[in-house]
Design an enzyme around this catalytic site. Structure first.
Site, PDB file in Angstrom:
ATOM      1  N   HIS A 197       0.823  -1.227   0.164  1.00 40.62           N
ATOM      2  CA  HIS A 197       0.015   0.162  -0.019  1.00 40.62           C
ATOM      3  C   HIS A 197       0.959   1.293  -0.107  1.00 40.62           C
ATOM      4  CE1 HIS A 197      -3.658  -2.250   0.545  1.00 40.62           C
ATOM      5  NE2 HIS A 197      -4.347  -1.091   0.501  1.00 40.62           N
TER       6      HIS A 197
ATOM      7  N   LYS B 158     -10.332  -7.815   7.680  1.00 38.06           N
ATOM      8  CA  LYS B 158     -11.097  -7.947   8.704  1.00 38.06           C
ATOM      9  C   LYS B 158     -11.060  -6.709   9.778  1.00 38.06           C
ATOM     10  CE  LYS B 158      -6.889  -9.920  11.105  1.00 38.06           C
ATOM     11  NZ  LYS B 158      -6.895  -9.643  12.579  1.00 38.06           N
TER      12      LYS B 158
END
Lengths: 166, 279
Positions: A28, A93
């Protein structure tokens, strides 16, 4: 691509078949830097689905090793930028920051949850795996996965509604 | 003096790394099965069943229970009458490297915490206790970082009451929320110094959940009360509701100073993994 993604509501269960890309913290960071510097990205983000996952090594005779989701909130600071650049959906999650929900609404994206801590189970839904970028990151490299009936739960829908805020 | 070779230790550690990462601890599996039976929330029940299925797939197909095969934490209880020939710490790290490679586990350790780098398997974090006797007890505890990141330490005043401690623990579980793979096992260390309370909290996770408890005494009572209150939070498996937010609360204590009361909380995700051998 997610068919009819804008019709999905937080809490809906989906079995997804298609292409997803793994990316977590360091990938990222690199993607965000490349976007900021207007450099070419190693994957086409338009309509893409990113899975926050760093799999184990692949045992002999298997497609992939254990490959469950990692904690999504660590990617929050990069997510609005990636959505702006065309990212459609994320799989992970846990909860997300308010600015992520807002960005999902703005760019009509969707955030999915999948079975957390169930990497062995989830590996059964992965039919193909290919390393596509940043091999020097080891398990944090970007892998292109072809999945079949991968189990998802809508965490934040395209209206920005979260499963955790009910 | 009993002699144990470093090579024997290397082999033992290698086997323990594989066992811990592939076979869910029996007490954790038991607690999950009990929770799945008792759970009334439909979504929670379904997730608990997936977690139990995952453990069985991991064991039968020799896959890691979780892709986060943790930072390898190794606890040694070294009998004072044992003489180890060879380099102990090197043997442990070589054992971790061989076990993680053979078990197709994940490289999750970066050599430099600030400047990162390509992940590898080692070094492990090694805790050493010197105990009486001529045996060597080795425990490998692969600690995932989703839950490790939720650790909290608070230095309470010595006059703090139990209600304040309980609130701190419950608030810390609330703060972990859906992120760190609930249902959790909550390890708590109370006493000693700041660093020692953190070590106790981690050691508490090595004790069997629930089952190892004596039925009487103030501490087991506190553990039960906390478990019951945590399970009223409604976080549930994956944070999607239900009455299974924690599988157990284990507290370890140690004497402390008149001026303080350190309390540390170390959470484990539902994939509570550790394996032990006595040489």
């Amino acid at each position: 691509m997610i068919p009819n993604s804008e019709k999905l509501k937080a809490g809906d269960e989906v079995l997804f078949s298609g292409t997803i890309y793994t990316a977590r913290d360091q990938a990222h960071k690199r993607l965000a830097k490349a976007i900021a510097n207007k450099k070419k990205l190693p994957i086409n983000l338009k309509g893409a689905i990113i899975y926050y996952c760093g799999p184990t090594a692949t045992p002999k005779g298997k497609v992939i090793g254990s490959c469950g989701p990692t904690t999504s909130s660590r990617m929050d600071e990069f997510t609005p930028l990636l959505l702006k650049a065309g990212l459609k959906a994320m799989i992970g999650k846990g909860s997300r920051a308010a600015e992520v929900s807002r960005a999902i609404k703005k760019y009509k994206g969707v955030y999915f949850l999948t079975y957390a801590g169930c990497g062995a189970l989830l590996s059964k839904y992965v039919k193909r795996a290919k390393l596509v970028a940043y091999p020097d990151l080891g398990p944090e490299a970007i892998y292109k996965l072809e999945v079949k009936y991968f189990p998802l739960i809508v965490g934040i829908d395209s209206k920005g509604r979260s499963i955790y805020e009910k | 003096m009993r002699i144990i070779s470093a090579d024997k230790i290397r082999k033992a550690v290698s086997d323990l790394c594989i066992k811990a990462n592939l076979i869910l601890r029996e007490d954790a599996l038991f607690a999950l099965k009990q929770a799945a039976t008792k759970e009334t929330n439909k979504k929670a029940k379904k997730i608990l069943r997936a977690i139990i299925d995952n453990a069985s797939i991991a064991e039968s197909e020799k896959l890691a229970i979780c892709q986060d095969t943790g930072m390898p934490v190794v606890f040694l209880e070294i009998g004072q009458d044992v003489k180890i020939t060879g380099n102990l710490i090197q043997a442990i790290n070589r054992g971790v490297e061989s076990g993680y490679a053979k078990g197709y586990l994940r490289s999750s350790i970066v050599k430099d915490p600030l400047f990162r780098g390509k992940p590898g398997y080692t070094p492990a974090v090694v805790h050493r206790d010197i105990v009486e006797g001529s045996k060597l007890k080795i425990t490998v505890f692969p600690k995932g970082f989703g839950c490790e990141n939720k650790t909290q330490l608070k230095m309470f005043k010595p006059v703090a009451n139990i209600a304040e401690i309980k609130k701190f623990i419950i608030d810390a579980v609330k703060a972990a929320g859906p992120d760190a793979c609930p249902p959790y096992v909550v390890g708590v260390g109370i006493g000693g110094t700041a660093d020692y309370a953190c070590l106790l909290a981690k050691k508490a996770l090595l004790r069997k959940i629930q089952k190892g408890l004596s039925p009487k005494g103030a501490l087991p009572e506190l553990e039960r009360e906390l478990l019951s209150e945590i399970n009223k939070l409604g976080i549930g498996p994956m944070g999607l509701g239900g009455k299974t937010t924690a599988l157990g609360v284990n507290i370890e204590t140690y004497p402390t100073h008149i001026a303080g009361m350190p309390v540390c909380l170390n959470i484990s995700c539902h994939a509570l993994r550790s394996a032990t051998v006595i040489l």
